[in-house]
Design an enzyme around this catalytic site. Structure first.
Site, PDB file in Angstrom:
ATOM      1  N   ARG A   1      38.933  22.437  42.203  1.00 50.50           N
ATOM      2  CA  ARG A   1      38.628  22.911  40.847  1.00 50.50           C
ATOM      3  C   ARG A   1      37.229  23.492  40.839  1.00 50.50           C
ATOM      4  NH1 ARG A   1      42.713  21.922  36.637  1.00 50.50           N
ATOM      5  NH2 ARG A   1      44.050  20.432  37.674  1.00 50.50           N
TER       6      ARG A   1
ATOM      7  N   ASN B   1      29.218  20.116  48.567  1.00 48.89           N
ATOM      8  CA  ASN B   1      30.583  20.500  48.944  1.00 48.89           C
ATOM      9  C   ASN B   1      30.673  20.700  50.447  1.00 48.89           C
ATOM     10  OD1 ASN B   1      33.302  21.425  48.531  1.00 48.89           O
ATOM     11  ND2 ASN B   1      32.577  23.522  48.781  1.00 48.89           N
TER      12      ASN B   1
ATOM     13  N   HIS C   1      32.803  23.056  53.131  1.00 51.59           N
ATOM     14  CA  HIS C   1      33.651  24.248  53.157  1.00 51.59           C
ATOM     15  C   HIS C   1      34.024  24.548  54.611  1.00 51.59           C
ATOM     16  CE1 HIS C   1      35.347  27.959  51.670  1.00 51.59           C
ATOM     17  NE2 HIS C   1      34.790  28.580  52.699  1.00 51.59           N
TER      18      HIS C   1
HETATM   19  C1  GAR Z   1      38.960  20.412  54.015  1.00 50.97           C
HETATM   20  O1  GAR Z   1      39.228  21.229  55.126  1.00 50.97           O
HETATM   21  C2  GAR Z   1      37.838  21.018  53.197  1.00 50.97           C
HETATM   22  O2  GAR Z   1      36.850  21.627  53.953  1.00 50.97           O
HETATM   23  C3  GAR Z   1      38.597  22.018  52.371  1.00 50.97           C
HETATM   24  O3  GAR Z   1      39.782  21.360  52.011  1.00 50.97           O
HETATM   25  C4  GAR Z   1      40.134  20.443  53.040  1.00 50.97           C
HETATM   26  C5  GAR Z   1      40.362  19.106  52.396  1.00 50.97           C
HETATM   27  O4  GAR Z   1      40.874  18.203  53.331  1.00 50.97           O
HETATM   28  N1  GAR Z   1      37.839  22.436  51.232  1.00 50.97           N
HETATM   29  C6  GAR Z   1      37.855  23.668  50.762  1.00 50.97           C
HETATM   30  O5  GAR Z   1      38.530  24.559  51.242  1.00 50.97           O
HETATM   31  C7  GAR Z   1      36.955  23.905  49.570  1.00 50.97           C
HETATM   32  N2  GAR Z   1      36.844  25.302  49.285  1.00 50.97           N
HETATM   33  P1  GAR Z   1      40.809  16.655  53.058  1.00 50.97           P
HETATM   34  O6  GAR Z   1      41.406  16.445  51.656  1.00 50.97           O
HETATM   35  O7  GAR Z   1      41.702  16.062  54.106  1.00 50.97           O
HETATM   36  O8  GAR Z   1      39.399  16.194  53.136  1.00 50.97           O
END
Ligand code: GAR
Length: 202
Positions: free
Chosen positions: A93, A109, A111
């Site tokens: 979000r 965050n 990324h």
């Molecule tokens: C992770 O790879 C994180 O870096 C990415 O979502 C995944 C969550 O995995 N975040 C994004 O892309 C944010 N823009 P997780 O729920 O297993 O931690």
């Protein structure tokens, strides 16, 4: 003194799980709270198994936006918990400006790319489709833009041999787990400052 960390998730929660597990392993004095915008998030069960308190933000429709009610709920959760850090870990979000203003330099965050490359959605797919040989992950403070805040730390990952987006994602995820924990510890337990876009630890 015990520190307080709120972790915001939307799905699998593997970063959250690793942050909590590694903290337990090192006996760090941290109280965690896991907040999700999605009652079905797999990560909620993982947090419960680890005996960490969880809260679901109820007043939300599907999508990227956080409506007013959801925003107020999140602000109330954060006010009640009073965290030293708010870690976004796969929280899908956009954080509302009001929340960012109130908690600037407390919201962090992770990324899955080497920012400023491949901002936004599906960063691993963007990297794979582009054909880059090196990608990685970035931990950064949240500002008003999308993936634009001051960079705290990054790790490179060799993806030159990866044959699919899934392979790229797995290679990067392994590094994410290490990096996020290192950064969390440094932000909580050492001195740091931000000058313009530069984050310094000392
Ligand atoms: C992770 O790879 C994180 O870096 C990415 O979502 C995944 C969550 O995995 N975040 C994004 O892309 C944010 N823009 P997780 O729920 O297993 O931690």
């Amino acid at each position: 003194m015990e520190k307080k960390v709120a972790i915001l998730i939307s799905g699998r929660g593997s970063n959250m799980e690793s942050l909590i597990n590694l903290s337990f392993k090192e006996n760090l004095k941290i109280e965690f709270l896991v907040v999700s915008d999605n009652p079905e998030a797999e990560g909620l069960k993982k947090a419960e198994k680890l005996n960490v308190k969880t809260i679901v933000i109820k007043n939300l429709k599907k999508g990227w936006k956080m409506e007013r009610e959801g925003e107020e709920e999140l602000l109330k959760i954060l006010k009640d918990f009073s965290p030293d850090l708010i870690l976004l870990a796969g929280f899908m979000r956009i954080i509302p400006p009001n929340v960012i203003e109130k908690y600037y330099l407390k919201i962090v965050n992770i990324h899955p790319s080497l920012l400023p490359s491949f901002k936004g959605k599906d960063a691993q797919k963007q990297a794979f489709d582009y054909g880059v040989k090196v990608s990685g992950c970035t931990v950064h403070f949240i500002d008003m833009g999308v993936d634009t805040g001051p960079i705290i730390d990054q790790r490179c990952v060799d993806i030159s041999k990866a044959k699919s987006v899934e392979e790229v994602s797995n290679l990067i995820l392994e590094k994410e787990h290490q990096l996020y924990f290192e950064v969390m510890k440094k932000l909580l337990f050492s001195k740091w400052k931000v000058e313009n876009r530069n984050v310094y630890f000392y």
